[in-house]
Design a protein around this motif. Structure first.
Motif, PDB file in Angstrom:
ATOM      1  N   LEU A  31       6.307   1.472   2.018  1.00 16.69           N
ATOM      2  CA  LEU A  31       6.818   1.525   0.650  1.00 16.69           C
ATOM      3  C   LEU A  31       7.315   2.914   0.269  1.00 16.69           C
ATOM      4  O   LEU A  31       8.378   3.053  -0.337  1.00 16.69           O
ATOM      5  CB  LEU A  31       5.729   1.077  -0.334  1.00 16.69           C
ATOM      6  N   ASP A  32       6.578   3.941   0.639  1.00 20.16           N
ATOM      7  CA  ASP A  32       6.961   5.308   0.271  1.00 20.16           C
ATOM      8  C   ASP A  32       8.315   5.693   0.878  1.00 20.16           C
ATOM      9  O   ASP A  32       9.185   6.224   0.186  1.00 20.16           O
ATOM     10  CB  ASP A  32       5.894   6.302   0.731  1.00 20.16           C
ATOM     11  N   GLN A  84       0.837  -1.197   0.000  1.00 26.56           N
ATOM     12  CA  GLN A  84       0.000   0.000   0.000  1.00 26.56           C
ATOM     13  C   GLN A  84       0.874   1.250   0.000  1.00 26.56           C
ATOM     14  O   GLN A  84       1.750   1.394   0.853  1.00 26.56           O
ATOM     15  CB  GLN A  84      -0.909  -0.007   1.233  1.00 26.56           C
ATOM     16  N   SER A  85       0.642   2.156  -0.932  1.00 24.24           N
ATOM     17  CA  SER A  85       1.334   3.431  -0.966  1.00 24.24           C
ATOM     18  C   SER A  85       0.429   4.482  -0.322  1.00 24.24           C
ATOM     19  O   SER A  85      -0.671   4.756  -0.825  1.00 24.24           O
ATOM     20  CB  SER A  85       1.655   3.836  -2.411  1.00 24.24           C
ATOM     21  N   ASP A  86       0.898   5.050   0.787  1.00 25.13           N
ATOM     22  CA  ASP A  86       0.099   6.044   1.503  1.00 25.13           C
ATOM     23  C   ASP A  86       0.002   7.353   0.732  1.00 25.13           C
ATOM     24  O   ASP A  86      -1.031   8.002   0.725  1.00 25.13           O
ATOM     25  CB  ASP A  86       0.700   6.308   2.885  1.00 25.13           C
ATOM     26  N   THR A  87       1.080   7.730   0.060  1.00 21.41           N
ATOM     27  CA  THR A  87       1.105   8.981  -0.687  1.00 21.41           C
ATOM     28  C   THR A  87       0.193   8.926  -1.902  1.00 21.41           C
ATOM     29  O   THR A  87      -0.576   9.858  -2.156  1.00 21.41           O
ATOM     30  CB  THR A  87       2.534   9.300  -1.146  1.00 21.41           C
ATOM     31  N   ILE A 111       5.750   9.281  -6.466  1.00 20.33           N
ATOM     32  CA  ILE A 111       5.704   9.627  -5.042  1.00 20.33           C
ATOM     33  C   ILE A 111       6.416  10.950  -4.791  1.00 20.33           C
ATOM     34  O   ILE A 111       5.919  11.798  -4.046  1.00 20.33           O
ATOM     35  CB  ILE A 111       6.299   8.486  -4.196  1.00 20.33           C
ATOM     36  N   SER A 142      -2.825   0.635  -4.040  1.00 25.49           N
ATOM     37  CA  SER A 142      -1.954  -0.515  -3.814  1.00 25.49           C
ATOM     38  C   SER A 142      -1.118  -0.787  -5.060  1.00 25.49           C
ATOM     39  O   SER A 142      -1.529  -0.468  -6.176  1.00 25.49           O
ATOM     40  CB  SER A 142      -2.780  -1.747  -3.447  1.00 25.49           C
ATOM     41  N   VAL A 143       0.049  -1.401  -4.848  1.00 24.30           N
ATOM     42  CA  VAL A 143       1.005  -1.659  -5.926  1.00 24.30           C
ATOM     43  C   VAL A 143       1.467  -3.103  -5.810  1.00 24.30           C
ATOM     44  O   VAL A 143       1.845  -3.559  -4.735  1.00 24.30           O
ATOM     45  CB  VAL A 143       2.232  -0.719  -5.797  1.00 24.30           C
ATOM     46  N   LEU A 162       7.411   4.495  -9.977  1.00 23.10           N
ATOM     47  CA  LEU A 162       6.653   4.655  -8.740  1.00 23.10           C
ATOM     48  C   LEU A 162       7.313   5.686  -7.829  1.00 23.10           C
ATOM     49  O   LEU A 162       6.643   6.533  -7.234  1.00 23.10           O
ATOM     50  CB  LEU A 162       6.578   3.296  -8.039  1.00 23.10           C
ATOM     51  N   LYS A 163       8.647   5.651  -7.755  1.00 23.71           N
ATOM     52  CA  LYS A 163       9.399   6.608  -6.937  1.00 23.71           C
ATOM     53  C   LYS A 163       9.207   8.030  -7.468  1.00 23.71           C
ATOM     54  O   LYS A 163       9.033   8.972  -6.683  1.00 23.71           O
ATOM     55  CB  LYS A 163      10.883   6.234  -6.956  1.00 23.71           C
TER      56      LYS A 163
END
Length: 98
Positions: free
Chosen positions: A65-66, A39-42, A88, A46-47, A84-85
């Motif tokens: 993850l972030d 799970q990405s909070d930012t 974010i 989900s990934v 993804l980075k």
């Protein structure tokens, strides 16, 4: 699909299987890869990633993850993880800090 962790870059290693008589034959040491949904909070979604079990522990240790992606270097990340980075980082730049 390559046997490589998308977050840490951990890949297949090559070595020898050594018998009792010291006879050496080639073998492959495969990384312990697992398919996980993180799970990405930012990004608030989900990934799905294919990462090593050690990377999964590192993600939890760094606080999700972030946090892991922000701290990770681009050279070890896969193309999917680099994208993804960037997403974010872009989202962090948009949100003003109070």
């Amino acid at each position: 699909m390559a046997r490589r962790c998308e977050l840490t870059g951990k890949a297949v290693l090559v070595g020898h299987l050594v018998s009792h008589s010291n006879h050496k034959t080639k073998r492959r040491f495969l990384p312990n890869l697992v398919k996980v949904t993180l799970q990405s909070d930012t990004l608030e979604r989900s990934v799905r990633l294919r990462i090593s079990a050690a990377a999964l522990r590192s993600v939890e240790h760094r606080g999700g993850l972030d946090a892991f992606l922000i701290k990770a270097g681009d050279d070890e990340l896969s193309l999917n993880a680099r994208a993804l980075k960037r997403e974010i980082a872009k989202k962090h730049a948009e949100v003003p800090v109070n």
